[in-house]
Write an enzyme that holds these catalytic residues in place. Structure first.
Site, PDB file in Angstrom:
ATOM      1  N   GLU A  94       0.839  -1.196   0.000  1.00 15.03           N
ATOM      2  CA  GLU A  94       0.000   0.000   0.000  1.00 15.03           C
ATOM      3  C   GLU A  94       0.875   1.246   0.000  1.00 15.03           C
ATOM      4  OE1 GLU A  94      -2.864   2.379   3.186  1.00 15.03           O
ATOM      5  OE2 GLU A  94      -2.172   0.352   3.604  1.00 15.03           O
TER       6      GLU A  94
ATOM      7  N   ASP B 118      -1.128  -1.774   5.870  1.00 17.55           N
ATOM      8  CA  ASP B 118      -0.931  -1.249   7.220  1.00 17.55           C
ATOM      9  C   ASP B 118      -1.815  -1.980   8.221  1.00 17.55           C
ATOM     10  OD1 ASP B 118       0.819   0.543   6.165  1.00 17.55           O
ATOM     11  OD2 ASP B 118      -0.587   2.238   6.150  1.00 17.55           O
TER      12      ASP B 118
ATOM     13  N   ASP C 280      -3.993  -1.164  10.322  1.00 21.74           N
ATOM     14  CA  ASP C 280      -5.018  -0.252  10.815  1.00 21.74           C
ATOM     15  C   ASP C 280      -6.295  -0.450  10.030  1.00 21.74           C
ATOM     16  OD1 ASP C 280      -4.488   0.843   8.346  1.00 21.74           O
ATOM     17  OD2 ASP C 280      -3.584   2.684   9.107  1.00 21.74           O
TER      18      ASP C 280
ATOM     19  N   ASP D 275      -7.667   1.309   7.543  1.00 21.10           N
ATOM     20  CA  ASP D 275      -7.510   1.408   6.093  1.00 21.10           C
ATOM     21  C   ASP D 275      -6.806   0.179   5.532  1.00 21.10           C
ATOM     22  OD1 ASP D 275      -8.798   3.807   5.859  1.00 21.10           O
ATOM     23  OD2 ASP D 275      -6.979   5.018   6.007  1.00 21.10           O
TER      24      ASP D 275
END
Length: 640
Positions: free
Chosen positions: A428, A505, A507, A509
């Site tokens: 990403e 990541d 998290d 997102d």
């Protein structure tokens, strides 16, 4: 000492039911939950055959607390008299393969049981099986353990009588053998679904299901007097129907054909086939006959109404069936199936009979319902336009990018061309991609950065999917093409990497991006998942740096909590908001190094659940949290 010669003594003969226990998959498909549930279906199907013969109108299925199942019917009861083979007829049925009443068409004109192995297979694969038969004024009993009779016969060599009765019927109680099955707990949901189907196909039959394994008994009665017409209507109850359910029935060459269909405002088809009450998961000749004649009739109407011009090609079958829900059920006196589990019908006469009956009834209905006909043809016309657009998009992709390996120019490929040793990381963002390119082992690790969240393929047409730059980059990099509803250009043998690793990541997102990528793979490249090539990397959330001692990466909040409890002394905590915050060394240590990284292989269930996230985020019921990618998925704002 292990024998190394191959001679006459090497040939083994499995006697009686030994073959069933040695190779259970040949008889019930598998030893998974599906095969386990199939034991119930075999016994239920015998009771349904009694119903088809006109002697049974009630079946009782019980899942008991000890893990066993009991199936009771009010049919005639299995014959208990002495057979010419020198044993009671009932015992012959339960201990001998290819023994039963389904070979004599004077007893059963049509039946689901054909090979005479169902009862004996259930017996062979059960820890114990007990049968009680109400017949001729008495209740007769027999018992087996792993297929071997343990009930003593009376002095006449017949089953003992344990009571008197005015009723007739058969009661079979059996406990699946844990030596055979991976799991021995029946799936109530799957069994209820199968019993409900059976009730739809037999309008005069009542089935009582009871699950007594919990604190409270679950009791459900299945009785569907409207038959398959109600079946189709219930399948479409959450959809916008374009017309009333069309029902037809008739007979041709001794084959009874019954069918019902309805079109809904959805881009899909759902056509189910049954023969002698058995669901044919892979279809067969009866469905081929129905689909062929329906396509022919609709194309004829389309030309008569001017929807198709002289220069236009006919609608395809897929065009015409888009939006269709249909159930086709036939009764055949001598059906042929592919395999004991009867997943596909093979009789050519079934195709002719179904086409004859269905063709006549379809014309009869649409000649009198012009508006319904126009609604169906409108669906076909819309489907054909979409198909042509998609085919054009596919052609453009294959021709324009035939010699392009990486359309966005950001793929950092590995040096090795041995696919079995290579892996590609889908990363990403450009910053993380840059660090990953520096950290990787160039010999076998490739890096493909993508720009944020890719297209949500659950709501996009194929032309939009194939026009998306990030998706095109992945298709080109993997090298094995893609698959979709109107064809299959996917060839997994051309896959350039053994591992496809999603590196997002840790998290919300990141979870969102993983979800979208898995949905893409599930819809257009499912073999990547089935063959075990797709992984998700698990980057750390924290790095603990104590005043004394070794630094430690912590992958989630639970790990941090544990570290706080066990570590003595002060420490500094670094939280990684994204992979881009890690330098090359940290990225290698945590995510790229095969010896220290944590990868989770994606199972097909994970990907299937990923495809349902759109529904989850629209506020509907959340599916079971089986996939690790769902930890934060509800918080993500999916593009819907």
């Amino acid at each position: 000492m292990k024998k190394t010669t191959y001679d006459a003594g090497s040939i083994s003969v499995l006697e009686g039911l030994e073959a069933v226990r040695k190779r259970p998959g040949m008889y019930i498909g598998s030893t998974s939950r599906k095969g386990l549930n199939h034991l119930i279906y075999e016994i239920v199907d015998n009771a349904v055959d009694e119903h088809l013969a006109g002697f049974c109108d009630f079946i009782h299925v019980e899942l008991l607390a000890d893990g066993s199942c009991t199936v009771t019917d009010n049919g005639r009861g299995i014959p208990v008299g002495m057979h010419e083979k020198g044993m009671p007829a009932e015992r012959l049925v339960f201990t001998t393969l290819h023994a039963g009443g389904k070979f004599d068409d004077s007893v059963y004109k049509t039946s689901g049981g054909l090979h005479g192995v169902g009862s004996s297979v259930v017996n062979a694969l059960s820890t114990y099986l007990e049968v009680k038969i109400s017949r001729e004024g008495y209740v007769h009993q027999d018992r087996y353990e792993r297929g071997v009779p343990v009930q003593e016969l009376n002095d006449k060599g017949l089953l003992p009588r344990i009571g008197r009765t005015k009723e007739t019927g058969t009661c079979v109680n059996f406990l699946p053998d844990p030596e055979i099955f991976e799991k021995t707990r029946f799936s109530a949901t799957e069994v209820k679904s199968r019993l409900h189907e059976t009730a739809y196909l037999n309008p005069k039959l009542t089935i009582l299901f009871e699950d007594k394994r919990g604190a409270e008994t679950e009791s459900v009665t299945f009785s569907e007097p409207e038959g398959i017409k109600g079946f189709v209507r219930d399948l479409n109850k959450k959809q916008e129907a374009l017309h009333e359910t069309v029902y037809f029935t008739g007979e041709s060459d001794g084959i009874t054909v019954e069918g019902a269909f309805q079109f809904v405002n959805e881009f899909r088809e759902n056509v189910l086939g049954f023969c002698n009450n058995i669901y044919n998961a892979e279809g067969g000749t009866h469905l081929t006959g129905f689909k062929t004649v329906f396509t022919s009739v609709m194309n004829t109407y389309a030309r008569q109404l001017g929807i198709l011009k002289e220069k236009d090609a006919n609608f395809t079958g897929a065009d015409i069936r888009n939006g269709m829900t249909a159930v086709i059920s036939i009764k055949h006196p001598a059906p042929r199936f592919e395999g004991q589990t009867k997943t596909k019908l093979d009789n050519q006469d079934a195709s002719k009979a179904t086409a004859k009956v269905a063709g006549e009834e379809i014309v009869h209905y649409f000649d009198r319902h012009l508006e319904d006909l126009k609604a169906v043809l409108s669906c076909a016309e819309r489907s054909a336009k979409i198909r042509k657009t998609e085919e054009k998009a596919k052609t453009n992709l294959l021709t324009k990018q035939k010699y392009s390996f990486d359309s966005n120019g950001k793929l950092a490929n590995c040096e090795s061309r041995d696919a079995s040793k290579c892996e590609i990381f889908i990363v990403e963002g450009d910053s993380a991609g840059g660090s990953a390119k520096t950290a990787r082992d160039r010999n076998f690790q490739a890096i493909l950065p993508i720009r944020g969240k890719i297209l949500n393929v659950e709501k996009a047409t194929i032309d939009k999917v194939l026009a998306n730059a990030e998706i095109k980059s992945m298709i080109n990099a993997f090298g094995c093409g893609f698959s979709e509803g109107y064809g299959n250009d996917f060839d997994i043998s051309k896959l350039r990497y053994d591992k496809i690793i999603i590196m997002a990541d840790a998290d919300v997102d990141g979870a969102h991006i993983s979800t979208l990528l898995l949905t893409l793979f599930y819809r257009f490249m499912p073999d990547l998942i089935y063959e075990g090539h797709v992984y998700v990397a698990m980057p750390p959330l924290y790095k603990a740096m104590p005043a004394r001692g070794a630094e430690q990466y912590l992958y989630d909040d639970k790990a941090l909590e544990k570290y706080r409890k066990t570590h003595k002394g002060p420490f500094t905590l670094q939280r990684y908001k994204g992979l881009g915050e890690m330098d090359a060394q940290q990225l290698w240590e945590t995510t790229l190094n095969p010896e220290t990284r944590i990868l989770k292989r994606v199972e097909i269930e994970d990907a299937r659940l990923a495809s349902e996230v759109t529904e989850v985020l629209m506020g509907t019921e959340v599916p079971p949290r089986k996939a690790f990618i769902y930890e934060h998925a509800q918080d993500a704002e999916l593009d819907i």
